[in-house]
Design an enzyme around this catalytic site. Structure first.
Site, short mmCIF file in Angstrom:
data_model
loop_
_atom_site.label_atom_id
_atom_site.label_comp_id
_atom_site.label_asym_id
_atom_site.label_seq_id
_atom_site.Cartn_x
_atom_site.Cartn_y
_atom_site.Cartn_z
N ASP A 200 0.83 -1.20 0.00
CA ASP A 200 0.00 0.00 0.00
C ASP A 200 0.87 1.27 0.00
O ASP A 200 1.75 1.40 0.84
CB ASP A 200 -0.86 -0.03 1.28
CG ASP A 200 -1.93 1.03 1.28
OD1 ASP A 200 -2.78 0.99 0.38
OD2 ASP A 200 -1.92 1.90 2.17
N GLU A 242 2.05 -0.36 -4.76
CA GLU A 242 1.10 0.66 -5.21
C GLU A 242 1.87 1.97 -5.21
O GLU A 242 2.28 2.46 -4.15
CB GLU A 242 -0.10 0.77 -4.27
CG GLU A 242 -1.11 1.80 -4.78
CD GLU A 242 -2.05 2.32 -3.72
OE1 GLU A 242 -1.71 2.24 -2.53
OE2 GLU A 242 -3.14 2.81 -4.07
N HIS A 316 -10.18 -1.55 -5.70
CA HIS A 316 -11.17 -1.15 -4.68
C HIS A 316 -11.23 0.36 -4.48
O HIS A 316 -12.05 0.86 -3.72
CB HIS A 316 -10.82 -1.83 -3.36
CG HIS A 316 -9.50 -1.39 -2.83
ND1 HIS A 316 -8.30 -1.72 -3.44
CD2 HIS A 316 -9.18 -0.57 -1.80
CE1 HIS A 316 -7.30 -1.14 -2.78
NE2 HIS A 316 -7.81 -0.44 -1.79
#
Ligand code: TEU
Ligand code: CA
Length: 545
Positions: A200, A242, A316
């Site tokens: 993340d 990411e 998402h």
């Protein structure tokens, strides 16, 4: 040419709270996922990327972790997690988990201790600054979720830094104790049997807050190389970072094999094309296929041979692919299949987001009260105060709210789409009665079966993995077509991303009497020799030699 396993794999992303509820509490959970592993095996995917299931107050739906070594009770237990890993392995499916270590939850014991006293042993696990002499904030950095990135902490009379919500304090990676703790935790999960991590906002961990350098900071790659040595080296793991800030040049720094950092990264240039330079996704611009093709072509050619692309339309955090890039009305099925063909024909590892394989669409809830996402709700309030009209804000939210991707999975046409027998945590998209897995499995021409064929083709056709990319018809605004070439084979991938019937005159070098259609998404294509006829939103992959 032998490849690491993840170069010939397809990854399926599960957002656990919206996938399948097994215990009638309206929230998806690990046992719900286990009950659907046969469905995923039928689709043919090789890896599951599991969005966070760790203990969390759920301020950002689990991207705010309060215990990296335990499972949130909403999702189940560590025993359930072990069972998911084992049951997936039986089906040759690997699990990668979401590593959220740019920040923790403010309810993590580290932060609870750090915020109580400047003498806490965990004080320097986080980033603290005094107010400026005039009493103003340490600096003017803003949070992604609205408001300043600084929140006052009365017990220590200073501010802590958070790039996301006030309940997501950034970890201080300049303190060696933080990476040490993260690497130990990563090894515990790898030893438990997971196959790697999605990382993340990993481009933020090298930040220099005082000089306002947040992404791609000065210590980023030294941390990633240390992380690799401490955890991934010697393990056959898949890691994907990411990295919203990445460019083709810096992507090589992350994913060139000799750098020993990550396997690949998520780049977002094809996503931010529709973002307003100042207002981002909250003043969205129309999607322009010519610009999109150029972005994909750049990434395909600039990473070829020295790094590796990830391939995705949505996740998402993003709107549903068929709503953003296709047509979620008349041509929903055709455009979803065409988009899938255009993406899966490229070089890289494809990522399928839950529901994308059945063409789930954006949702347009009437009221802001129906939206749950912290980013959506905070930006609505903040921009309302700044004078934006509710109508304009709701229109932008209908286009780009993260909740578009988070409405519960459509399993069948029964109540709540078969996701839960309780009140779902987020309303189900009302179109579940006609868009659902059960209906898709019963139709050989469904989007699901097209994804199944694309995934199967990747396993059997080496040109899809190794072939050199060459964009065709770059200036045509309705078609996305390209070649994939090896010494042994040339593939033509062509997707008509419009409602017009198109004729593509093939260049002489491509004219061949021996063309074989490997996959077509709509009306069967015959006789490719001189030209290629594509009906509205038709797509094909043809072997030209
Ligand atoms: O997202 C990072 C991120 O910047 C995006 O959420 C971005 O703010 C926006 O959604 C795109 O316009 C990651 C996770 O994927 C996201 O779900 C988390 O909310 C965020 O980090 C914080 O962990
Ligand atoms: Ca549940």
């Amino acid at each position: 040419m032998t490849h690491p396993w993840w170069k010939t794999s397809v990854v399926y992303q599960i957002y656990p709270r919206s996938f399948m509820d097994s215990n009638a509490d309206g929230m998806g959970d690990l046992n719900g996922i286990i009950s659907k592993l046969d469905y995923l095996a039928l689709l043919g995917i090789d890896v599951i990327w599991l969005s966070p299931v760790f203990k969390s107050p759920m301020d950002d739906n689990g991207y705010d972790i309060s215990d990296y070594d335990d499972i949130a009770p909403e999702f189940g237990t560590l025993a359930d997690m072990d069972r998911l890993i084992a049951e997936a392995r039986v089906r040759d499916i690997k699990i990668i988990m979401d590593l959220v270590v740019n920040h923790s939850s403010d309810e993590h014991p580290w932060f609870e201790s750090a915020r109580q006293s400047k003498d806490s042993p965990y004080r320097d696990y986080y980033i603290w600054r005094e107010a400026q002499p005039d009493g103003s904030l340490p600096n003017d950095i803003r949070s992604y979720f609205g408001g300043p990135a600084w929140t006052f902490n009365p017990a220590t009379n200073d501010y802590y830094f958070h790039q996301f919500s006030t309940k997501q304090p950034d970890l201080n990676w300049d303190n060696p104790a933080v990476p040490d703790a993260v690497y130990a935790m990563m090894n515990r999960w790898l030893d438990r049997g997971i196959a790697g991590f999605r990382m993340d906002v990993i481009d933020l961990i090298g930040k220099d807050v005082d000089n306002k350098v947040l992404a791609n900071g000065p210590t980023l790659h030294s941390h990633l190389q240390a992380m690799h040595q401490a955890t991934l080296k010697g393990r056959d793991a898949l890691t994907v970072g990411e990295t919203w800030s990445v460019t083709p040049e810096t992507a090589r720094l992350y994913s060139a094999p000799e750098r020993e950092e990550l396997s690949m990264v998520f780049q977002f240039e094809h996503i931010t094309l529709t973002f307003d330079p100042v207002h981002g996704k909250w003043k969205p611009r129309e999607f322009d296929l010519v610009a999109l093709k150029q972005v994909f072509a750049k990434w395909q050619t600039e990473l070829a041979g020295n790094a590796w692309n990830s391939l995705f339309w949505n996740n998402h955090d993003l709107p549903r692919a068929v709503s953003k890039y296709g047509d979620d009305g008349t041509y929903r099925e055709a455009s979803a299949k065409a988009l899938a063909t255009a993406l899966h024909g490229m070089q890289g590892t494809p990522y399928v987001y839950q529901g994308e394989e059945i063409g789930m669409t954006n949702v347009a809830f009437e009221s802001i009260d129906d939206y749950q996402d912290i980013e959506t709700r905070n930006l609505y309030s903040e921009r309302l105060e700044q004078g934006d009209s509710p109508e304009a804000l709701m229109a932008a939210i209908h286009k780009n709210s993260r909740d578009n991707a988070r409405t519960p999975m459509h399993w069948n046409g029964s109540d709540n789409a078969g996701f839960t027998t309780a009140k779902p945590w987020l309303k189900v998209n009302p179109n579940y009665t006609t868009i659902n897995v059960e209906q898709s499995l019963a139709d050989q021409n469904s989007i699901f079966h097209h994804y199944q064929r694309l995934i199967q083709l990747r396993k059997t056709n080496t040109t899809l993995v190794d072939g050199q990319f060459e964009l065709l018809f770059p200036d045509r605004p309705q078609v996305f077509a390209y070649l994939r070439k090896t010494d042994a084979e040339t593939l033509l991938v062509a997707a008509n991303l419009s409602t017009e019937r198109l004729t593509l005159q093939l260049p002489d070098k491509l004219r061949t009497e021996t063309a074989r259609v490997l996959i077509c998404s709509g009306t069967p294509v015959t006789g490719v020799s001189q030209q290629l006829e594509l009906a509205a939103y038709d797509a094909v992959i043809v072997s030209l030699s």
